[in-house]
Design a protein around this motif. Structure first.
Motif, mmCIF file in Angstrom:
data_model
loop_
_atom_site.group_PDB
_atom_site.id
_atom_site.type_symbol
_atom_site.label_atom_id
_atom_site.label_comp_id
_atom_site.label_asym_id
_atom_site.label_seq_id
_atom_site.Cartn_x
_atom_site.Cartn_y
_atom_site.Cartn_z
ATOM 1 N N UNK A 1 0.816 -1.214 0.000
ATOM 2 C CA UNK A 1 0.000 0.000 0.000
ATOM 3 C C UNK A 1 0.849 1.263 0.000
ATOM 4 N N UNK A 2 1.976 1.244 0.720
ATOM 5 C CA UNK A 2 2.853 2.410 0.770
ATOM 6 C C UNK A 2 3.667 2.572 -0.515
ATOM 7 N N UNK A 3 3.715 1.528 -1.314
ATOM 8 C CA UNK A 3 4.511 1.573 -2.544
ATOM 9 C C UNK A 3 3.712 2.057 -3.750
ATOM 10 N N UNK A 4 2.395 2.143 -3.604
ATOM 11 C CA UNK A 4 1.558 2.570 -4.734
ATOM 12 C C UNK A 4 1.283 4.065 -4.649
ATOM 13 N N UNK A 5 0.819 4.640 -5.759
ATOM 14 C CA UNK A 5 0.471 6.050 -5.789
ATOM 15 C C UNK A 5 -1.016 6.238 -5.505
ATOM 16 N N UNK A 6 -1.436 7.506 -5.376
ATOM 17 C CA UNK A 6 -2.806 7.801 -4.953
ATOM 18 C C UNK A 6 -3.860 7.220 -5.880
ATOM 19 N N UNK A 7 -3.589 7.182 -7.181
ATOM 20 C CA UNK A 7 -4.611 6.717 -8.121
ATOM 21 C C UNK A 7 -4.551 5.196 -8.340
ATOM 22 N N UNK A 8 -3.634 4.506 -7.637
ATOM 23 C CA UNK A 8 -3.592 3.040 -7.668
ATOM 24 C C UNK A 8 -4.424 2.494 -6.509
ATOM 25 N N UNK B 1 -4.004 -2.678 -8.608
ATOM 26 C CA UNK B 1 -4.133 -2.028 -9.914
ATOM 27 C C UNK B 1 -3.073 -0.926 -9.956
ATOM 28 N N UNK B 2 -2.109 -1.057 -10.862
ATOM 29 C CA UNK B 2 -0.986 -0.124 -10.933
ATOM 30 C C UNK B 2 -1.017 0.623 -12.261
ATOM 31 N N UNK B 3 -1.181 1.947 -12.200
ATOM 32 C CA UNK B 3 -1.167 2.773 -13.411
ATOM 33 C C UNK B 3 0.278 3.114 -13.792
ATOM 34 N N UNK B 4 0.552 3.229 -15.062
ATOM 35 C CA UNK B 4 1.896 3.570 -15.526
ATOM 36 C C UNK B 4 1.831 4.147 -16.938
ATOM 37 N N UNK B 5 2.848 4.910 -17.272
ATOM 38 C CA UNK B 5 2.961 5.446 -18.628
ATOM 39 C C UNK B 5 3.974 4.652 -19.441
ATOM 40 N N UNK B 6 5.094 4.319 -18.779
ATOM 41 C CA UNK B 6 6.146 3.543 -19.430
ATOM 42 C C UNK B 6 6.307 2.208 -18.727
ATOM 43 N N UNK B 7 6.657 1.167 -19.486
ATOM 44 C CA UNK B 7 6.808 -0.162 -18.904
ATOM 45 C C UNK B 7 7.829 -0.185 -17.771
ATOM 46 N N UNK B 8 8.866 0.648 -17.877
ATOM 47 C CA UNK B 8 9.902 0.629 -16.844
ATOM 48 C C UNK B 8 9.349 1.105 -15.492
ATOM 49 N N UNK B 9 8.315 1.935 -15.519
ATOM 50 C CA UNK B 9 7.695 2.366 -14.264
ATOM 51 C C UNK B 9 7.058 1.176 -13.548
ATOM 52 N N UNK B 10 6.389 0.323 -14.319
ATOM 53 C CA UNK B 10 5.778 -0.876 -13.752
ATOM 54 C C UNK B 10 6.856 -1.823 -13.216
ATOM 55 N N UNK B 11 7.913 -2.018 -13.988
ATOM 56 C CA UNK B 11 8.997 -2.915 -13.561
ATOM 57 C C UNK B 11 9.675 -2.395 -12.297
ATOM 58 N N UNK B 12 9.837 -1.078 -12.188
ATOM 59 C CA UNK B 12 10.434 -0.488 -10.988
ATOM 60 C C UNK B 12 9.584 -0.774 -9.763
ATOM 61 N N UNK B 13 8.272 -0.660 -9.922
ATOM 62 C CA UNK B 13 7.354 -0.946 -8.809
ATOM 63 C C UNK B 13 7.484 -2.406 -8.359
ATOM 64 N N UNK B 14 7.463 -3.333 -9.330
ATOM 65 C CA UNK B 14 7.532 -4.768 -9.006
ATOM 66 C C UNK B 14 8.858 -5.125 -8.330
ATOM 67 N N UNK B 15 9.951 -4.574 -8.865
ATOM 68 C CA UNK B 15 11.278 -4.857 -8.290
ATOM 69 C C UNK B 15 11.401 -4.271 -6.885
#
Length: 375
Positions: free
Chosen positions: A276-283, A296-310
């Protein structure tokens, strides 16, 4: 009936025994289809969790301790859920919940009725109190119009002067009384308005609490599904890009068996806070059931999603969960899909669940994305 069949038969439920007799199932092989219809043991704990959640949302919380006690027993022995006396107890809780909620709502909304009644009472009193003085003035007006100035008009006017003074005094007295009553009524109205405001705040708080899982503070499965509808609406309108991440804690049953259910609760709660602390307000993040979580994780670039998962994986695997001075290593598996790759959110979620299963089959402690990438 041979010995093997007899032993199996003795372990069946009454309903299953009836089906065996009525369908003449006289061999272990013939029993297999019947046994396959049984609820999967892995699903029983989740079923118990869903039933508990359906009982807990409420305005009145008096039975919560009793519910916790009952479901702690079920957590320790999930087969209790299928016993008639336990099912009767759950039904009793449902009835109690409805009755107590109804009583609380009636008690609290009575303040609103009092507020309306008081306002009506004081306004009516103000109108009726002013009425007698006004009536006297009207009577005097009629007398003035009837006076013949040429015939003893001065004497009649003098007499009316006294009547006018008396009427004015009466009106002043009545208005003072009305003002005093309105001031008293205003205080009572303010008190009731404060009660009504507190009631609104309590109901808002209750609604908010009922959206949150009591253990992790995350959205409940039902609340998560409602939030997804809003996200789907935005996806349809402006094509927002988001990913579905399905998490599952590895070997969670072993943690419960080794350290106890209280420790398991600490692990669940801590993992929920990490995500919960790792997600942004709109997630959004929800507890899907048991040790399963969905984000549910919003992103613009794939690397943003990968950064979150890592980031999540690094935090969980490189640190220990602490329970009573014991450091416990925890890992998780996850499946990830992109909403844009599927016709519906439900299809994306189902695929994420399948990828999660693949991650577990492949040895756990890994995240598998729909493109085959592993983290």
């Amino acid at each position: 009936m041979n010995e093997i069949l007899k032993k199996i038969f003795e372990q069946l439920s009454q309903r299953e025994k009836e089906l065996v007799n009525s369908n003449n199932l006289d061999s272990p092989e013939k029993l297999i289809p019947l046994l396959l219809k049984r609820v999967c043991p892995e699903n029983v704990q989740h079923l118990a969790s869903v039933i508990k959640q359906s009982l807990l949302p409420s305005i009145c919380s008096k039975t919560n301790d009793e519910i916790d006690t009952l479901f702690n027993q079920i957590d320790n022995d999930s087969t209790l859920l299928f016993k008639k006396e336990i099912q009767d107890k759950i039904e009793e809780f449902i009835t109690k919940r409805f009755e107590r909620d109804k009583k609380v709502v009636i008690e609290r909304t009575s303040d609103i009725s009092k507020l309306v009644f008081l306002m009506e009472e004081y306004l009516n009193e103000a109108i009726s109190s002013n009425g007698s003085g006004s009536k006297n003035v009207l009577n005097i007006k009629e007398k003035i119009e009837a006076i013949n100035i040429n015939e003893n008009g001065i004497e009649a006017l003098a007499k009316l002067q006294n009547e006018l003074v008396n009427a004015a005094t009466l009106i002043e007295k009545e208005m003072n009384t009305v003002t005093s009553k309105l001031e008293t009524g205003k205080t009572k109205v303010q008190e009731l308005e404060e009660k009504v405001k507190n009631l609104e705040n309590e109901l808002t708080k209750t609604k908010t609490e009922n959206m949150k899982d009591s253990l992790t503070g995350l959205l409940t499965r039902k609340a998560f599904t409602e939030e997804v509808k809003k996200i789907e609406s935005a996806y349809t309108r402006i094509n927002t890009q988001y990913a579905v991440v399905f998490f599952d804690l590895d070997h969670f049953k072993k943690i419960n068996d080794t350290y106890g259910h209280e420790c398991g609760d600490v692990v669940l709660s801590t993992f929920g806070k990490i995500v919960n602390k790792s997600v942004r307000d709109h997630d959004i993040v929800g507890r899907y059931g048991g040790e399963e979580f969905v984000a549910i994780i919003h992103f613009n670039l794939n690397r943003e999603l990968l950064q979150f998962l890592k980031r999540i994986k690094t935090i969980v695997t490189e640190n220990s969960f602490v329970y009573k001075d014991q450091k416990i290593k925890v890992t998780f598996s996850a499946g990830v899909t992109l909403r844009s790759s599927y016709d519906t959110y439900e299809n994306a979620l189902q695929k994420a669940d399948m990828l999660l299963y693949q991650a577990k089959e492949a040895g756990r402690n890994r995240i598998i994305l729909e493109n085959g990438m592993e983290i």
